[in-house]
Scaffold this active site. Structure first.
Site, PDB file in Angstrom:
ATOM      1  N   SER A 133      44.651  15.844  13.561  1.00  0.00           N
ATOM      2  CA  SER A 133      45.908  16.519  13.252  1.00  0.00           C
ATOM      3  C   SER A 133      46.331  17.289  14.490  1.00  0.00           C
ATOM      4  CB  SER A 133      45.737  17.425  12.028  1.00  0.00           C
ATOM      5  OG  SER A 133      46.932  18.094  11.707  1.00  0.00           O
ATOM      6  N   TYR A 147      57.371  14.968  14.304  1.00  0.00           N
ATOM      7  CA  TYR A 147      55.944  15.002  14.622  1.00  0.00           C
ATOM      8  C   TYR A 147      55.230  15.933  13.636  1.00  0.00           C
ATOM      9  CZ  TYR A 147      51.590  16.039  17.080  1.00  0.00           C
ATOM     10  OH  TYR A 147      50.269  16.217  17.387  1.00  0.00           O
ATOM     11  N   LYS A 151      52.186  15.235  10.811  1.00  0.00           N
ATOM     12  CA  LYS A 151      50.904  15.939  10.796  1.00  0.00           C
ATOM     13  C   LYS A 151      50.733  16.804   9.553  1.00  0.00           C
ATOM     14  CE  LYS A 151      49.321  14.259  14.652  1.00  0.00           C
ATOM     15  NZ  LYS A 151      48.222  13.264  14.603  1.00  0.00           N
TER      16      LYS A 151
END
Length: 272
Positions: A133, A147, A151
Site C-alpha cells: 500500500s 492513486y 490504495k
C-alpha cells in the site's frame, strides 16, 4: 527456505526484495512485464528464481502465473502484491481510461493474484500475503486522487481478507511506505493532461515536496525479511521514518474533528 511470489520485480521494491530473498537462500517466482530486467538475477541465482512475464491486470494470466510458480516450486509461502504505479493529476483532469487503468493495476491486480494464490495457501494451511500500500493508503494529498482511491481500496480489501483467511493459518500485512527513491514518480508514472486552472496548485505542491529526503529501497529489505519471519506479523507495517511521524498526526486530526462533531453525529439517530 521460503518460496516467494512477487509481482513488479523489474525495479523498485519488487526488485530489491527479490534480490534480498535470493541472497539469503530463498527461492522466488519473480513476475515482470519485461523479463530482460531479471537476466542478471537468473545468471547469479539459477533455478532459485523463476522469471514469469505478467501483466497483473490480466486475471487469467495471474492465475496461470501462480499455478506455474506452484508447479515449479511445489510451495508458496510469501505472496507480495507489489506491482503498481502512480497516476498524477487532479480529479477533474483524469480521463476515464487513466482512472480505470489505475484501479485495474493497483487494486484489481492485487486481488486477482491473491485469489489465484489462496487455494494453495489454504491447502497447505499457511502463507503470508503482503500488500504494498502506501502512506497514501492512510492519508490523501492533492494531485493523486485516483492513486489514493486504489490504495484506500487495497487497505479495505486487505483488512477484510485478513479476517477471512486467519482460520486457515494465512497472514496478511499491508506495507505502508513513505517516500522512497523508487521509480514510482519517475518513468513508471502516468500524468493526466493538465488543466491550466490548477497550475498554481501544482506549483505549490512542487515547492512543498522539493528537497524531501527519500529512503533507500535497499535498506527496506531488512524490515521486510524481519516481517516475513515474524510468528505474528502485524496487519499494517509503516515503512520508513516519515510515516511514523505523519500517520499519528493524520489520526489525531481525524479524532479531533470526530470529537468536535460528536453531538451532530449522535443526533443523526436521535441520541443526545
Amino acid at each position: 527456505m521460503k518460496t516467494w511470489f512477487i509481482t513488479g520485480t523489474s525495479r523498485g521494491f519488487g526488485r530489491v526484495w527479490t534480490q534480498a530473498a535470493l541472497e539469503r537462500g530463498d527461492q522466488v517466482a519473480a513476475t515482470a512485464r519485461n523479463l530482460d530486467s531479471l537476466n542478471d538475477l537468473v545468471a547469479q541465482f539459477g533455478d532459485r528464481i523463476l522469471p514469469l512475464q505478467l501483466d497483473v491486470t490480466d486475471r487469467a494470466a495471474d492465475f496461470a502465473a501462480v499455478k506455474a510458480a506452484h508447479e515449479h516450486f511445489r510451495q508458496l509461502d510469501v505472496i507480495v502484491n507489489n506491482a503498481g504505479y502512480g497516476l498524477f493529476g487532479v480529479i477533474e483532469e483524469v480521463s476515464e481510461t487513466e482512472a480505470r487503468q489505475q484501479i485495474e493495476t493497483n487494486l484489481f491486480g492485487a486481488m486477482w493474484v491473491t485469489q489465484a494464490a489462496l487455494p494453495y495457501l489454504r491447502s497447505q494451511g499457511s502463507g503470508h500475503i503482503l500488500m504494498v500500500s502506501s502512506l497514501g493508503g492512510i492519508g490523501a494529498f492533492p494531485l493523486l486522487g485516483l492513486y489514493h482511491a486504489s490504495k484506500w481500496g487495497l487497505e479495505g480489501m486487505s483488512e477484510a481478507l485478513s479476517q477471512e483467511v486467519a482460520p486457515f493459518g494465512i497472514k496478511v500485512t499491508l506495507i505502508e511506505p513513505g517516500g522512497f527513491s523508487t521509480d514510482w514518480s519517475g518513468s513508471s508514472a502516468v500524468h493526466a493532461a493538465p488543466i491550466p486552472a490548477y497550475d498554481g496548485l501544482r506549483s505549490a505542491r512542487a515547492k512543498q515536496t522539493a528537497g524531501v529526503k527519500r529512503g533507500d529501497p535497499i535498506t527496506s529489505s531488512t524490515a521486510i525479511l524481519k516481517l516475513v519471519d515474524a510468528e505474528n506479523p502485524p496487519l499494517r507495517l509503516l515503512l520508513g521514518a516519515a510515516p511514523t511521524q505523519i500517520v499519528p498526526q493524520i489520526y489525531e486530526q481525524r479524532l479531533k474533528v470526530w470529537s468536535e462533531w460528536k453531538d451532530v453525529s449522535r443526533a443523526a439517530d436521535g441520541m443526545h
